[in-house]
Scaffold this motif. Sequence first.
Motif, mmCIF file in Angstrom:
data_model
loop_
_atom_site.group_PDB
_atom_site.id
_atom_site.type_symbol
_atom_site.label_atom_id
_atom_site.label_comp_id
_atom_site.label_asym_id
_atom_site.label_seq_id
_atom_site.Cartn_x
_atom_site.Cartn_y
_atom_site.Cartn_z
ATOM 1 N N THR A 161 0.832 -1.200 0.000
ATOM 2 C CA THR A 161 0.000 0.000 0.000
ATOM 3 C C THR A 161 0.864 1.246 0.000
ATOM 4 O O THR A 161 1.841 1.345 0.755
ATOM 5 C CB THR A 161 -0.923 0.010 1.237
ATOM 6 O OG1 THR A 161 -1.717 -1.175 1.214
ATOM 7 C CG2 THR A 161 -1.815 1.230 1.236
ATOM 8 N N ARG A 162 0.517 2.209 -0.846
ATOM 9 C CA ARG A 162 1.292 3.431 -0.954
ATOM 10 C C ARG A 162 0.874 4.469 0.081
ATOM 11 O O ARG A 162 -0.299 4.591 0.435
ATOM 12 C CB ARG A 162 1.144 4.032 -2.350
ATOM 13 C CG ARG A 162 1.923 3.302 -3.433
ATOM 14 C CD ARG A 162 3.434 3.505 -3.242
ATOM 15 N NE ARG A 162 4.203 2.602 -4.045
ATOM 16 C CZ ARG A 162 4.512 2.801 -5.328
ATOM 17 N NH1 ARG A 162 4.089 3.867 -5.941
ATOM 18 N NH2 ARG A 162 5.246 1.919 -5.970
ATOM 19 N N THR A 163 1.848 5.229 0.557
ATOM 20 C CA THR A 163 1.639 6.384 1.415
ATOM 21 C C THR A 163 2.111 7.612 0.654
ATOM 22 O O THR A 163 3.202 7.589 0.066
ATOM 23 C CB THR A 163 2.426 6.247 2.728
ATOM 24 O OG1 THR A 163 1.932 5.122 3.460
ATOM 25 C CG2 THR A 163 2.305 7.503 3.584
ATOM 26 N N ASP A 199 2.279 12.838 3.417
ATOM 27 C CA ASP A 199 1.705 12.293 4.646
ATOM 28 C C ASP A 199 2.766 11.754 5.604
ATOM 29 O O ASP A 199 2.430 11.283 6.694
ATOM 30 C CB ASP A 199 0.710 11.180 4.318
ATOM 31 C CG ASP A 199 -0.560 11.718 3.662
ATOM 32 O OD1 ASP A 199 -0.842 12.922 3.816
ATOM 33 O OD2 ASP A 199 -1.256 10.931 2.988
ATOM 34 N N LEU A 200 4.030 11.810 5.204
ATOM 35 C CA LEU A 200 5.087 11.421 6.130
ATOM 36 C C LEU A 200 5.106 12.385 7.313
ATOM 37 O O LEU A 200 4.773 13.573 7.170
ATOM 38 C CB LEU A 200 6.445 11.459 5.434
ATOM 39 C CG LEU A 200 6.731 10.349 4.407
ATOM 40 C CD1 LEU A 200 8.003 10.668 3.628
ATOM 41 C CD2 LEU A 200 6.856 8.999 5.099
ATOM 42 N N THR A 220 4.626 11.948 -6.997
ATOM 43 C CA THR A 220 4.426 10.549 -6.657
ATOM 44 C C THR A 220 4.684 9.673 -7.877
ATOM 45 O O THR A 220 4.269 9.999 -8.991
ATOM 46 C CB THR A 220 3.001 10.312 -6.142
ATOM 47 O OG1 THR A 220 2.816 11.067 -4.939
ATOM 48 C CG2 THR A 220 2.747 8.834 -5.855
ATOM 49 N N GLU A 251 6.364 1.612 -0.016
ATOM 50 C CA GLU A 251 5.218 2.370 0.475
ATOM 51 C C GLU A 251 5.349 3.840 0.080
ATOM 52 O O GLU A 251 4.353 4.523 -0.134
ATOM 53 C CB GLU A 251 5.123 2.246 1.997
ATOM 54 C CG GLU A 251 4.729 0.859 2.484
ATOM 55 C CD GLU A 251 4.721 0.772 3.991
ATOM 56 O OE1 GLU A 251 3.623 0.749 4.581
ATOM 57 O OE2 GLU A 251 5.822 0.728 4.591
ATOM 58 N N ILE A 252 6.578 4.320 0.024
ATOM 59 C CA ILE A 252 6.881 5.676 -0.433
ATOM 60 C C ILE A 252 7.656 5.575 -1.732
ATOM 61 O O ILE A 252 8.633 4.836 -1.839
ATOM 62 C CB ILE A 252 7.730 6.440 0.608
ATOM 63 C CG1 ILE A 252 6.907 6.725 1.862
ATOM 64 C CG2 ILE A 252 8.283 7.730 0.019
ATOM 65 C CD1 ILE A 252 5.792 7.726 1.659
ATOM 66 N N ARG A 300 8.039 1.373 5.979
ATOM 67 C CA ARG A 300 8.058 1.481 7.428
ATOM 68 C C ARG A 300 9.056 0.463 7.984
ATOM 69 O O ARG A 300 9.204 -0.637 7.438
ATOM 70 C CB ARG A 300 6.661 1.217 7.991
ATOM 71 C CG ARG A 300 5.612 2.206 7.518
ATOM 72 C CD ARG A 300 4.232 1.792 7.993
ATOM 73 N NE ARG A 300 3.204 2.444 7.186
ATOM 74 C CZ ARG A 300 2.677 3.636 7.473
ATOM 75 N NH1 ARG A 300 3.081 4.291 8.561
ATOM 76 N NH2 ARG A 300 1.754 4.167 6.694
ATOM 77 N N TRP A 325 10.339 5.106 9.759
ATOM 78 C CA TRP A 325 10.475 4.961 8.307
ATOM 79 C C TRP A 325 11.942 4.751 7.940
ATOM 80 O O TRP A 325 12.839 5.328 8.551
ATOM 81 C CB TRP A 325 9.965 6.210 7.582
ATOM 82 C CG TRP A 325 8.481 6.292 7.541
ATOM 83 C CD1 TRP A 325 7.661 6.913 8.441
ATOM 84 C CD2 TRP A 325 7.626 5.726 6.544
ATOM 85 N NE1 TRP A 325 6.350 6.777 8.082
ATOM 86 C CE2 TRP A 325 6.288 6.051 6.911
ATOM 87 C CE3 TRP A 325 7.840 4.991 5.387
ATOM 88 C CZ2 TRP A 325 5.188 5.651 6.162
ATOM 89 C CZ3 TRP A 325 6.749 4.589 4.639
ATOM 90 C CH2 TRP A 325 5.449 4.916 5.016
#
Length: 269
Positions: free
Chosen positions: A4-6, A10-11, A31, A39-40, A57, A92
């Motif tokens: 899943t992407r973040t 949002d970090l 992005t 995830e990032i 993470r 992270w």
Amino acid sequence: MTTTRTAFGDLPTSVHTAIEEHTGPLLKTETIAAGFNSEISARVHSTAGTCFIKGLRTDHPRAWTQRREAEVNPYLRGIAPALLWHLEAEGWHLLAFEALDGHHADYSPGSPDLPKVVATLGRLGETPCPQIELRHAEQWLLGYVTNPAQAQLFAGPALLHTDLNNENVLVDDERALLVDWAWATRGAAWLDAGYWAIWLMAAGGHTPESAEQWAARIPAWLTCPREGIDAFAHANANMWEEIAGPDPDPWTKRMLDAARSWSAYRSAL
């Protein structure tokens, strides 16, 4: 397994602060949609220039792949984008690479990208495998061979990428570079040419015979015994059968069909 992407924005603020210690003030972020293992994933513009940042993470089940990429990168000059820095902050782990201007490789027949990929895989075959912890091909593929003794055909001292999805190959006017070394492996030098053959077939337009002809342009391929190719093709068909399960998505079905096609071709020779 897709991660899943973040969104980069949002970090936590403390992570942005840690990043800016390397980059200076951030100006813009973009992005990146491609890729499955992060995830990032973002192209980051700052007062110091542009870099590509990826991350997971620290408690992610595959967090170890981030550290593996950091460890292997110094040995990949001219084969992969250079790692600029990496950090851990607020749960992270982030890696920052030089940003590349180019496109994902086009694997279709007649593509001008194909000879560039051949050249890069040739350079990789000449690169000494570093003495760091890596997966071993014969162990990874052991569960997919017909006879356990066949797995030893995949053993060797070479450094391998093993995930030659065209989105992991970035091409510019001069060269192709390999990104996403999450699954770096030690094994027989010819295996990456075999993995590439499957991706060529999955891209469409390549028959097993024509895919092998491209693989044969990579010097390491010429060192593999016929029984090794046969066993590798069958093992990959078995592996993709397991990955696909009873109801595969279109992307996985395409990979399964390619692996099955190659295995059937090798069986008929």
